[in-house]
Design a protein around this motif. Structure first.
Motif, PDB file in Angstrom:
ATOM      1  N   SER A  51      36.726 -72.217 -10.560  1.00  0.00           N
ATOM      2  CA  SER A  51      36.400 -71.156 -11.494  1.00  0.00           C
ATOM      3  C   SER A  51      34.928 -71.219 -11.927  1.00  0.00           C
ATOM      4  N   ALA A  52      34.441 -72.435 -12.156  1.00  0.00           N
ATOM      5  CA  ALA A  52      33.027 -72.609 -12.535  1.00  0.00           C
ATOM      6  C   ALA A  52      32.119 -72.220 -11.368  1.00  0.00           C
ATOM      7  N   TYR A  53      32.563 -72.508 -10.158  1.00  0.00           N
ATOM      8  CA  TYR A  53      31.794 -72.109  -8.974  1.00  0.00           C
ATOM      9  C   TYR A  53      31.705 -70.580  -8.893  1.00  0.00           C
ATOM     10  N   LEU A  54      32.838 -69.901  -9.129  1.00  0.00           N
ATOM     11  CA  LEU A  54      32.809 -68.430  -9.115  1.00  0.00           C
ATOM     12  C   LEU A  54      31.873 -67.907 -10.207  1.00  0.00           C
ATOM     13  N   ASP A  55      31.889 -68.545 -11.364  1.00  0.00           N
ATOM     14  CA  ASP A  55      30.952 -68.134 -12.438  1.00  0.00           C
ATOM     15  C   ASP A  55      29.509 -68.226 -11.952  1.00  0.00           C
ATOM     16  N   ARG A  56      29.180 -69.341 -11.289  1.00  0.00           N
ATOM     17  CA  ARG A  56      27.798 -69.515 -10.813  1.00  0.00           C
ATOM     18  C   ARG A  56      27.458 -68.464  -9.757  1.00  0.00           C
ATOM     19  N   LEU A  57      28.412 -68.209  -8.864  1.00  0.00           N
ATOM     20  CA  LEU A  57      28.165 -67.190  -7.827  1.00  0.00           C
ATOM     21  C   LEU A  57      27.930 -65.823  -8.465  1.00  0.00           C
ATOM     22  N   MET A  58      28.746 -65.502  -9.482  1.00  0.00           N
ATOM     23  CA  MET A  58      28.623 -64.180 -10.115  1.00  0.00           C
ATOM     24  C   MET A  58      27.340 -64.054 -10.935  1.00  0.00           C
ATOM     25  N   ALA A  59      26.819 -65.202 -11.367  1.00  0.00           N
ATOM     26  CA  ALA A  59      25.573 -65.182 -12.143  1.00  0.00           C
ATOM     27  C   ALA A  59      24.339 -65.157 -11.226  1.00  0.00           C
TER      28      ALA A  59
END
Ligand SMILES: N[C@@H](CCC(=O)N[C@@H](CS)C(=O)NCC(=O)O)C(=O)O
Length: 230
Positions: free
Chosen positions: A187-195
């Motif tokens: 989930s944190a990885y997806l956050d970084r990708l989306m940012a």
């Protein structure tokens, strides 16, 4: 303009190629393909009879490049930018390709299976296939979770081809089989990708088309209710 990209703003494999263009600041002419429109579809099939997006047409080199991974490798080879999507080091290169294949085959494809089942004619749905695809997504989440424990990007510190694949795959997979409450590293990885500005731009451009997403739950750029973070 030399480079023409045939794509649709909602399509996940097209997002993968767009991320690379935006990361590298590589200019291209965008050509939006509407497969439901006879003229647009015929024009696209004339370029690539398999009619799968994205497709890159390089007029300067008179080349038609198909498959999202190949398009990104082609950009690396012939339109080098500040980015290097496939590392020069052989050991890192095979690992990058491995994760690219992983995200395409075990996240994008089962996600697509679940989503496109909604577009099938009445009576032609494949409920067993959809259940299998959901199980495969759960398995894939379980593989990624420990791997992303200590990494910023799929290959560590550098943003690569594998992250281009991971971004749209995880974004849409999280919409159909959410992992925000169960897999904190993922989930944190997806956050970084989306940012990441490249993917944030892709998502902003996709947003007007989200109403066309054929599931009740539409994709969202904001991640409300997201309580687990690194
Ligand atoms: N392996 C291909 C997959 C391409 C693909 O499945 N594209 C989808 C859009 S995300 C498509 O063209 N769908 C249209 C269709 O199947 O009719 C790649 O990596 O480019």
């Amino acid at each position: 303009m030399s480079l023409k990209l045939y794509f649709h703003p909602l399509a996940s494999f097209c997002h993968k190629a767009l991320i690379a263009f935006y990361e590298g600041g590589i200019p291209f002419e965008p050509i939006i393909v509407d497969l439901l429109d006879e003229k647009s579809s015929a024009a696209f099939k004339a370029v690539w009879p398999m009619a799968k997006m994205p497709v890159l047409r390089d007029e300067a080199r008179d080349r038609t490049v198909v498959e999202s991974t190949t398009i990104i490798e082609y950009l690396d080879a012939y339109y080098p930018s500040g980015m290097r999507f496939l590392p020069a080091d052989a050991d890192r290169a095979w690992q990058t390709r491995m994760w690219d294949r992983f995200y395409d085959h075990y996240v994008q494809e089962p996600m697509q299976k679940i989503v496109t089942d909604r577009l099938r004619p009445a009576g032609k749905n494949d409920s067993y296939g959809v259940e299998q695809a959901k199980l495969q997504l759960h398995e894939a989440y379980g593989v990624i979770e420990p791997v992303m424990e200590s990494k910023s990007w799929a290959m560590g510190n550098d943003f690569t081809l594998a992250d281009c694949a991971a971004a749209p795959a995880l974004f849409y997979a999280n919409t159909v089989v959410p992992f925000g409450q169960t897999h904190k590293n993922l989930s944190a990885y997806l956050d970084r990708l989306m940012a990441r500005p490249s993917f944030a731009r892709v998502l902003e451009e996709a947003q007007p088309y989200f109403t066309l997403f054929p599931m009740e739950k539409k994709p969202q750029i904001a991640r409300p209710g997201r309580v687990v973070s690194r």
